[in-house]
Design an enzyme around this catalytic site. Sequence first.
Site, PDB file in Angstrom:
ATOM      1  N   GLN A  46       0.901  -1.218   0.005  1.00 19.49           N
ATOM      2  CA  GLN A  46       0.067  -0.298   0.022  1.00 19.49           C
ATOM      3  C   GLN A  46       0.819   1.155  -0.213  1.00 19.49           C
ATOM      4  OE1 GLN A  46      -3.204  -0.002   2.738  1.00 19.49           O
ATOM      5  NE2 GLN A  46      -3.097   2.396   3.265  1.00 19.49           N
ATOM      6  N   ARG A  58       1.486  14.485  12.862  1.00 21.74           N
ATOM      7  CA  ARG A  58       0.635  13.381  12.544  1.00 21.74           C
ATOM      8  C   ARG A  58       1.499  12.268  13.222  1.00 21.74           C
ATOM      9  NH1 ARG A  58      -2.960  13.411   7.914  1.00 21.74           N
ATOM     10  NH2 ARG A  58      -2.511  15.425   6.747  1.00 21.74           N
ATOM     11  N   HIS A  61       2.046   6.913  15.693  1.00 26.09           N
ATOM     12  CA  HIS A  61       0.880   5.929  15.186  1.00 26.09           C
ATOM     13  C   HIS A  61       1.589   4.594  14.975  1.00 26.09           C
ATOM     14  CE1 HIS A  61      -1.564   9.383  13.441  1.00 26.09           C
ATOM     15  NE2 HIS A  61      -1.490   9.312  14.825  1.00 26.09           N
ATOM     16  N   LYS A  71       7.386   0.493   6.913  1.00 26.85           N
ATOM     17  CA  LYS A  71       7.122   1.717   6.072  1.00 26.85           C
ATOM     18  C   LYS A  71       8.437   2.251   5.421  1.00 26.85           C
ATOM     19  CE  LYS A  71       3.655   3.300   8.948  1.00 26.85           C
ATOM     20  NZ  LYS A  71       2.873   3.858  10.239  1.00 26.85           N
ATOM     21  N   HIS A 118       5.107   5.647  14.655  1.00 24.70           N
ATOM     22  CA  HIS A 118       5.934   6.696  13.608  1.00 24.70           C
ATOM     23  C   HIS A 118       5.099   7.978  13.566  1.00 24.70           C
ATOM     24  CE1 HIS A 118       5.695   8.252   9.416  1.00 24.70           C
ATOM     25  NE2 HIS A 118       7.343   8.227   9.868  1.00 24.70           N
ATOM     26  N   TYR A 131       4.643   7.397   1.536  1.00 19.96           N
ATOM     27  CA  TYR A 131       5.190   6.234   2.110  1.00 19.96           C
ATOM     28  C   TYR A 131       4.510   4.929   1.557  1.00 19.96           C
ATOM     29  CZ  TYR A 131       1.644   7.133   5.757  1.00 19.96           C
ATOM     30  OH  TYR A 131       0.525   7.344   6.272  1.00 19.96           O
ATOM     31  N   ASP A 169      -5.127  12.546  17.825  1.00 22.23           N
ATOM     32  CA  ASP A 169      -3.614  12.504  18.343  1.00 22.23           C
ATOM     33  C   ASP A 169      -3.606  13.536  19.623  1.00 22.23           C
ATOM     34  OD1 ASP A 169      -1.979  12.396  15.010  1.00 22.23           O
ATOM     35  OD2 ASP A 169      -3.068  11.197  16.127  1.00 22.23           O
TER      36      ASP A 169
HETATM   37  C1  LIG Z   1      -3.592   5.822   7.683  1.00 18.29           C
HETATM   38  C2  LIG Z   1      -4.927   5.656   6.768  1.00 18.29           C
HETATM   39  C3  LIG Z   1      -5.831   6.477   6.933  1.00 18.29           C
HETATM   40  N1  LIG Z   1      -6.984   6.353   6.266  1.00 18.29           N
HETATM   41  C4  LIG Z   1      -8.135   7.365   6.455  1.00 18.29           C
HETATM   42  C5  LIG Z   1      -8.652   7.270   7.578  1.00 18.29           C
HETATM   43  C6  LIG Z   1      -9.079   8.772   7.895  1.00 18.29           C
HETATM   44  O1  LIG Z   1     -10.414   8.948   7.467  1.00 18.29           O
HETATM   45  C7  LIG Z   1      -8.071   9.525   7.042  1.00 18.29           C
HETATM   46  C8  LIG Z   1      -6.939  10.175   7.984  1.00 18.29           C
HETATM   47  O2  LIG Z   1      -6.356   9.193   8.792  1.00 18.29           O
HETATM   48  P1  LIG Z   1      -5.493   9.684   9.952  1.00 18.29           P
HETATM   49  O3  LIG Z   1      -6.062  10.963  10.518  1.00 18.29           O
HETATM   50  O4  LIG Z   1      -5.308   8.564  10.771  1.00 18.29           O
HETATM   51  O5  LIG Z   1      -4.122  10.052   9.167  1.00 18.29           O
HETATM   52  P2  LIG Z   1      -2.724  10.323   9.624  1.00 18.29           P
HETATM   53  O6  LIG Z   1      -2.732  10.914  10.885  1.00 18.29           O
HETATM   54  O7  LIG Z   1      -1.963  10.897   8.424  1.00 18.29           O
HETATM   55  O8  LIG Z   1      -2.184   8.859  10.012  1.00 18.29           O
HETATM   56  C9  LIG Z   1      -0.920   8.127   9.444  1.00 18.29           C
HETATM   57  O9  LIG Z   1      -0.014   8.940  10.600  1.00 18.29           O
HETATM   58  C10 LIG Z   1       1.196   8.456  10.517  1.00 18.29           C
HETATM   59  C11 LIG Z   1       2.184   9.326  10.258  1.00 18.29           C
HETATM   60  C12 LIG Z   1       1.443   7.079  10.106  1.00 18.29           C
HETATM   61  O10 LIG Z   1       2.554   6.573   9.971  1.00 18.29           O
HETATM   62  C13 LIG Z   1       0.326   6.040   9.776  1.00 18.29           C
HETATM   63  O11 LIG Z   1       0.313   5.761   8.554  1.00 18.29           O
HETATM   64  C14 LIG Z   1      -0.922   6.713   9.767  1.00 18.29           C
HETATM   65  O12 LIG Z   1      -1.478   6.271  11.113  1.00 18.29           O
HETATM   66  O13 LIG Z   1      -7.648   8.735   6.093  1.00 18.29           O
HETATM   67  C15 LIG Z   1      -6.935   5.551   5.000  1.00 18.29           C
HETATM   68  O14 LIG Z   1      -7.937   5.192   4.449  1.00 18.29           O
HETATM   69  N2  LIG Z   1      -6.220   4.420   5.056  1.00 18.29           N
HETATM   70  C16 LIG Z   1      -5.040   4.554   5.835  1.00 18.29           C
HETATM   71  O15 LIG Z   1      -3.899   3.976   5.486  1.00 18.29           O
END
Ligand SMILES: Cc1cn([C@H]2C[C@H](O)[C@@H](COP(=O)(O)OP(=O)(O)O[C@H]3O[C@H](C)C(=O)[C@H](O)[C@H]3O)O2)c(=O)[nH]c1=O
Length: 182
Positions: A46, A58, A61, A71, A118, A131, A169
């Site tokens: 992915q 961010r 996680h 990753k 991460h 990533y 977060d």
């Molecule tokens: C991670 C992810 C999220 N989503 C959807 C879920 C939420 O509706 C939206 C935003 O997700 P989130 O707020 O969790 O995104 P980040 O805060 O950038 O999360 C990432 O932050 C740190 C840096 C990481 O290393 C992880 O890959 C991941 O947790 O994207 C998806 O559909 N697929 C995914 O693989």
Amino acid sequence: MPFIPTPIPDLLVFEPTVWADERGYFFEAFNAHTFKAAGIDVQFVQDNQARSTFGVLRGLHYQLAPYAQGKLVRVLEGEVLDVVVDIRPESPAYGQSYSIRLSAANKKQLYVPRGFAHGYLVLSPTAEFFYKCDNYYAKAHEGGIHYNDPQLNIDWEIDLSQVILSEKDQVLPNFGEHRGTH
Ligand SMILES: Cc1cn([C@H]2C[C@H](O)[C@@H](COP(=O)(O)OP(=O)(O)O[C@H]3O[C@H](C)C(=O)[C@H](O)[C@H]3O)O2)c(=O)[nH]c1=O
């Protein structure tokens, strides 16, 4: 050798060979053979991409087993401070963090094996973060650690009053309370 060890076992910086000429530059951002030649057995399934503005943080996680994710992270535009925490119980570096500035300019990448939390902080006006993951997203198996955990004492390099966090977060647990491991 494009992989540079870090103080944490298995966590590697990757510096691609950049071919510059009068038109600009070219580099292989990912080549499975390069990883195999270094003895790194990984199958990415992915690709993720996120755009953020200055001060967005961010993380930190991770995903719980059996959905832990390895990753390969890099920056397409701008600059971030990328931070990982080793949460592998068996690791001699358990609980240790590692930070590195990744940018479109330095073209550095970080290979983060499974078993790490991460996160990244955007240092430029905007940043495009890309990533590769070796396991699929599994929302029900998400875990996290608060970015400002006093035990981890991560130096995020900016005034933390400028940090922009998701609601999720803002309420992540500290390292001592986090849910299990990879
Ligand atoms: C991670 C992810 C999220 N989503 C959807 C879920 C939420 O509706 C939206 C935003 O997700 P989130 O707020 O969790 O995104 P980040 O805060 O950038 O999360 C990432 O932050 C740190 C840096 C990481 O290393 C992880 O890959 C991941 O947790 O994207 C998806 O559909 N697929 C995914 O693989």
